[in-house]
Design a protein around this motif. Structure first.
Motif, mmCIF file in Angstrom:
data_model
loop_
_atom_site.group_PDB
_atom_site.id
_atom_site.type_symbol
_atom_site.label_atom_id
_atom_site.label_comp_id
_atom_site.label_asym_id
_atom_site.label_seq_id
_atom_site.Cartn_x
_atom_site.Cartn_y
_atom_site.Cartn_z
ATOM 1 N N GLU A 146 0.885 -1.229 0.099
ATOM 2 C CA GLU A 146 0.165 0.030 -0.112
ATOM 3 C C GLU A 146 0.852 1.195 0.011
ATOM 4 N N PHE A 147 2.022 1.161 -0.733
ATOM 5 C CA PHE A 147 2.530 2.578 -0.692
ATOM 6 C C PHE A 147 2.306 3.522 -1.606
ATOM 7 N N PHE A 148 1.244 3.038 -2.398
ATOM 8 C CA PHE A 148 0.578 4.047 -3.424
ATOM 9 C C PHE A 148 -0.684 4.566 -2.691
ATOM 10 N N PRO A 153 2.063 10.579 7.621
ATOM 11 C CA PRO A 153 3.385 10.502 7.429
ATOM 12 C C PRO A 153 3.919 9.493 8.560
ATOM 13 N N ASN A 154 5.021 8.850 8.281
ATOM 14 C CA ASN A 154 5.671 7.728 9.116
ATOM 15 C C ASN A 154 6.107 8.555 10.338
ATOM 16 N N PRO A 155 6.206 7.890 11.447
ATOM 17 C CA PRO A 155 6.566 8.584 12.735
ATOM 18 C C PRO A 155 8.047 8.945 12.502
ATOM 19 N N LEU A 184 15.009 9.918 -0.643
ATOM 20 C CA LEU A 184 15.411 9.056 -1.643
ATOM 21 C C LEU A 184 14.083 7.891 -1.563
ATOM 22 N N GLY A 185 13.751 7.722 -2.777
ATOM 23 C CA GLY A 185 12.481 6.699 -2.484
ATOM 24 C C GLY A 185 11.236 7.307 -1.946
ATOM 25 N N CYS A 186 10.937 8.620 -2.455
ATOM 26 C CA CYS A 186 10.021 9.242 -2.041
ATOM 27 C C CYS A 186 8.376 8.848 -1.946
ATOM 28 N N GLY A 189 4.600 10.796 -1.298
ATOM 29 C CA GLY A 189 4.752 12.109 -0.747
ATOM 30 C C GLY A 189 4.165 12.052 0.739
ATOM 31 N N ASN A 190 4.071 10.957 1.192
ATOM 32 C CA ASN A 190 3.535 10.701 2.498
ATOM 33 C C ASN A 190 4.368 11.292 3.413
ATOM 34 N N ASP A 191 5.721 11.080 3.328
ATOM 35 C CA ASP A 191 6.556 11.758 4.322
ATOM 36 C C ASP A 191 6.726 13.243 4.106
ATOM 37 N N ILE A 207 13.261 11.861 -4.820
ATOM 38 C CA ILE A 207 13.560 11.121 -5.966
ATOM 39 C C ILE A 207 12.670 9.807 -6.015
ATOM 40 N N ASP A 208 12.385 9.254 -7.034
ATOM 41 C CA ASP A 208 11.592 7.898 -7.054
ATOM 42 C C ASP A 208 11.748 7.443 -8.494
ATOM 43 N N ILE A 209 11.668 5.836 -8.440
ATOM 44 C CA ILE A 209 11.834 5.360 -9.946
ATOM 45 C C ILE A 209 10.349 5.221 -10.303
ATOM 46 N N SER A 210 9.319 5.484 -9.468
ATOM 47 C CA SER A 210 8.018 5.389 -10.102
ATOM 48 C C SER A 210 7.071 6.538 -10.734
ATOM 49 N N GLY A 238 13.830 8.494 -11.259
ATOM 50 C CA GLY A 238 15.086 7.810 -11.815
ATOM 51 C C GLY A 238 15.474 6.991 -10.540
ATOM 52 N N ASP A 239 16.581 5.979 -10.872
ATOM 53 C CA ASP A 239 17.168 5.122 -9.987
ATOM 54 C C ASP A 239 17.803 6.317 -8.939
ATOM 55 N N LEU A 240 17.569 6.012 -7.695
ATOM 56 C CA LEU A 240 18.046 6.899 -6.656
ATOM 57 C C LEU A 240 19.572 6.814 -6.627
ATOM 58 N N VAL A 241 20.354 6.008 -7.036
ATOM 59 C CA VAL A 241 21.532 5.530 -6.800
ATOM 60 C C VAL A 241 22.523 6.459 -8.141
ATOM 61 N N SER A 258 15.043 8.816 3.856
ATOM 62 C CA SER A 258 14.568 7.563 3.111
ATOM 63 C C SER A 258 13.903 6.750 4.152
ATOM 64 N N TYR A 259 12.679 6.265 3.845
ATOM 65 C CA TYR A 259 11.975 5.458 4.465
ATOM 66 C C TYR A 259 11.237 4.161 3.669
ATOM 67 N N SER A 260 11.882 3.171 4.220
ATOM 68 C CA SER A 260 11.499 1.813 3.735
ATOM 69 C C SER A 260 11.927 1.788 2.133
ATOM 70 N N SER A 261 13.000 2.299 1.871
ATOM 71 C CA SER A 261 13.431 2.131 0.473
ATOM 72 C C SER A 261 14.623 1.711 0.401
ATOM 73 N N LEU A 262 15.623 1.876 1.438
ATOM 74 C CA LEU A 262 16.861 1.309 1.269
ATOM 75 C C LEU A 262 17.039 -0.285 1.304
ATOM 76 N N SER A 349 3.981 -1.021 8.840
ATOM 77 C CA SER A 349 4.992 -0.534 8.203
ATOM 78 C C SER A 349 5.083 -1.326 6.521
ATOM 79 N N TYR A 350 4.125 -1.033 5.574
ATOM 80 C CA TYR A 350 4.424 -1.603 4.285
ATOM 81 C C TYR A 350 4.612 -3.106 4.436
ATOM 82 N N SER A 351 3.587 -3.768 5.114
ATOM 83 C CA SER A 351 3.941 -5.365 5.094
ATOM 84 C C SER A 351 2.469 -5.948 5.175
HETATM 85 C C1 LIG Z 1 7.847 1.153 0.396
HETATM 86 S S1 LIG Z 1 8.006 2.361 -0.915
HETATM 87 C C2 LIG Z 1 8.063 3.857 0.363
HETATM 88 C C3 LIG Z 1 7.746 5.174 -0.161
HETATM 89 C C4 LIG Z 1 7.810 6.211 0.780
HETATM 90 N N1 LIG Z 1 8.981 6.381 1.352
HETATM 91 C C5 LIG Z 1 6.848 6.117 1.853
HETATM 92 O O1 LIG Z 1 7.468 5.941 3.052
HETATM 93 O O2 LIG Z 1 5.625 6.277 1.707
HETATM 94 C C6 LIG Z 1 9.358 2.393 -1.689
HETATM 95 C C7 LIG Z 1 9.739 3.418 -2.691
HETATM 96 O O3 LIG Z 1 10.954 3.218 -3.120
HETATM 97 C C8 LIG Z 1 10.841 3.332 -4.513
HETATM 98 N N2 LIG Z 1 11.896 2.766 -5.199
HETATM 99 C C9 LIG Z 1 12.210 1.358 -5.131
HETATM 100 N N3 LIG Z 1 13.615 1.424 -5.875
HETATM 101 C C10 LIG Z 1 13.883 2.432 -6.163
HETATM 102 C C11 LIG Z 1 15.316 2.974 -6.943
HETATM 103 N N4 LIG Z 1 16.133 2.121 -7.287
HETATM 104 N N5 LIG Z 1 15.155 4.154 -7.014
HETATM 105 C C12 LIG Z 1 14.257 5.176 -6.563
HETATM 106 N N6 LIG Z 1 13.173 4.782 -6.069
HETATM 107 C C13 LIG Z 1 13.019 3.449 -5.921
HETATM 108 C C14 LIG Z 1 9.285 2.759 -4.994
HETATM 109 O O4 LIG Z 1 9.093 3.272 -6.212
HETATM 110 C C15 LIG Z 1 8.652 3.324 -3.701
HETATM 111 O O5 LIG Z 1 8.052 4.489 -3.851
#
Ligand SMILES: C[S@@+](CC[C@H](N)C(=O)[O-])C[C@H]1O[C@@H](n2cnc3c(N)ncnc32)[C@H](O)[C@@H]1O
Length: 368
Positions: A146-148, A153-155, A184-186, A189-191, A207-210, A238-241, A258-262, A349-351
């Motif tokens: 449900e990250f869409f 916002p996350n705490p 990174l991986g925004c 925009g929740n956060d 930055i986000d890939i989606s 784009g790819d955040l790296v 970065s939240y739940s993206s690393l 948390s996104y599970s």
């Molecule tokens: C679990 S979601 C978390 C989104 C946001 N941080 C939040 O808490 O609502 C992970 C996000 O990381 C993005 N993502 C995954 N791989 C990525 C990459 N290589 N570069 C940039 N964004 C990436 C996904 O598109 C997704 O939006």
């Protein structure tokens, strides 16, 4: 590159195979030979069964015996796939060389026959990466990232903003009185919405890939930007790296977030992300704040253990690292950062819907 690809290489390296690309190519070739790539997911178990004898001949009695206990080793004895492959490599002989496809498909077959169909499917998907829909086999009605979805916002957002206030007020820290955030991986925009609710935040880049996540992010940010026209807000797809690599150093941010993206990145890529963040953040002043799943998370221990004992390919087919507090702290310090705070939080948390999860909340700074 998605973590599954890089972690698959790490798995083979950990197993002592010095040419991981050759290992991947061999497994794929064997998958083609068995017909796993012909698109019919419902017959995978049948295909594995049909080739059972051929695989036993290929492996020989010693490896066959080793793999007979694979399921017990993986799920009851705290073992992992890397050690099975490592032993297989050591036990292989001239007569019966270490035939990776034979080994991988035999393990998968053992999982199927011991009632672990979903684990077998997750493993095959991870190892073979054949381009067909495994959906029938590893349907996940319970999984609810449900990250869409628009949510609070996350705490960690509030923890970070409180921390910054304390720093500014207690230490007369000038470097953080105006906050410029790179997320990174925004996602949607929740956060970001929580972060820019602080007047102290004057600039934000996500930055986000989606693209669809960023579209939703833009829409949700419109009223905020109308009310705060002075706020700099921009989004990069784009790819955040890759984006971090090309980020001009003069574009200084003082907070990376970065939240739940690393967890999408393996250990080598995480090292690079920390290095790249250090190029942007002023040592001793800039903050890298992140949330990441941890040991005892709801998915820690689900799926198949890959290597080093906290990396798993989960039932949704994604691989994840579930570090303990010590393991994560070691990594942060090893990468040249000092920890400002590090707490374990337990909330959804996104599970899985309604389930709590264990998350590390970390704020750290590049060491001076
Ligand atoms: C679990 S979601 C978390 C989104 C946001 N941080 C939040 O808490 O609502 C992970 C996000 O990381 C993005 N993502 C995954 N791989 C990525 C990459 N290589 N570069 C940039 N964004 C990436 C996904 O598109 C997704 O939006």
């Amino acid at each position: 590159m998605p973590a599954n690809f890089t972690r698959r290489r790490d798995l083979f390296l950990d197993a002592g195979l010095d040419d991981p690309e050759a290992a991947i190519a061999q497994i794929r070739e064997d998958a083609d030979a068995i017909g796993l790539a012909d698109g019919d997911a419902s017959t995978i178990a049948d295909k594995l069964r049909a080739t059972q004898h051929a695989r036993s001949d290929l492996l020989g009695p010693v490896l066959d015996r080793l793999l007979a206990d694979a399921s017990e080793w993986l799920f009851d004895r705290g073992g992992d796939l890397a050690t099975i492959l490592w032993h297989a490599r050591r036990l292989a002989s001239d007569n019966h060389p270490c035939h990776l496809g034979g080994i991988a498909f035999t393990i998968a077959h053992r999982l199927f026959t011991s009632g672990r169909e979903r684990e077998a499917a997750a493993l095959l998907r991870f190892l073979v990466e054949v381009e067909f829909d495994w959906g029938d086999l590893y349907q996940q009605p319970g999984v609810a990232y449900e990250f869409f979805k628009a949510r609070e916002p996350n705490p960690l957002v509030w923890e970070l903003l409180k921390y910054i206030e304390r720093r500014v007020n207690e230490t007369a820290e000038r470097g953080l009185d105006q906050v410029r955030i790179l997320e990174l991986g925004c996602g949607t925009g929740n956060d970001a919405l929580g972060l820019v609710s602080s007047e102290r935040v004057v600039a934000y880049r996500g930055i986000d890939i989606s693209e669809s996540a960023l579209d939703s992010h833009r829409q949700r940010m419109k009223p905020v930007l109308a009310a705060r026209p002075e706020l700099h807000h921009d989004l990069t797809r784009g790819d955040l790296v890759s984006v971090l690599r090309s980020q001009p150093v003069q574009d200084r941010f003082n907070v990376a977030y970065s939240y739940s993206s690393l967890h999408y990145f393996n250990s080598g890529e995480l090292r690079e992300i920390f290095d790249l963040a250090r190029r942007i953040l002023e040592p001793g002043v800039g903050l890298f704040a992140f949330g990441i799943k941890g040991h005892a998370s709801i998915w820690d221990g689900q799926g198949v253990p890959l290597y080093r004992p906290d990396v798993w390919v989960n039932l949704d087919g994604q691989s994840r690292w579930f570090p303990s507090k010590t393991a994560l702290a070691d990594m942060i310090v090893r990468h040249g950062y000092e920890i400002r705070f590090h707490e374990l939080h337990d909330h959804w948390s996104y599970s899985e819907r309604g389930e709590r999860d264990v998350f590390h909340f970390v704020v750290c700074s590049p060491r001076k």
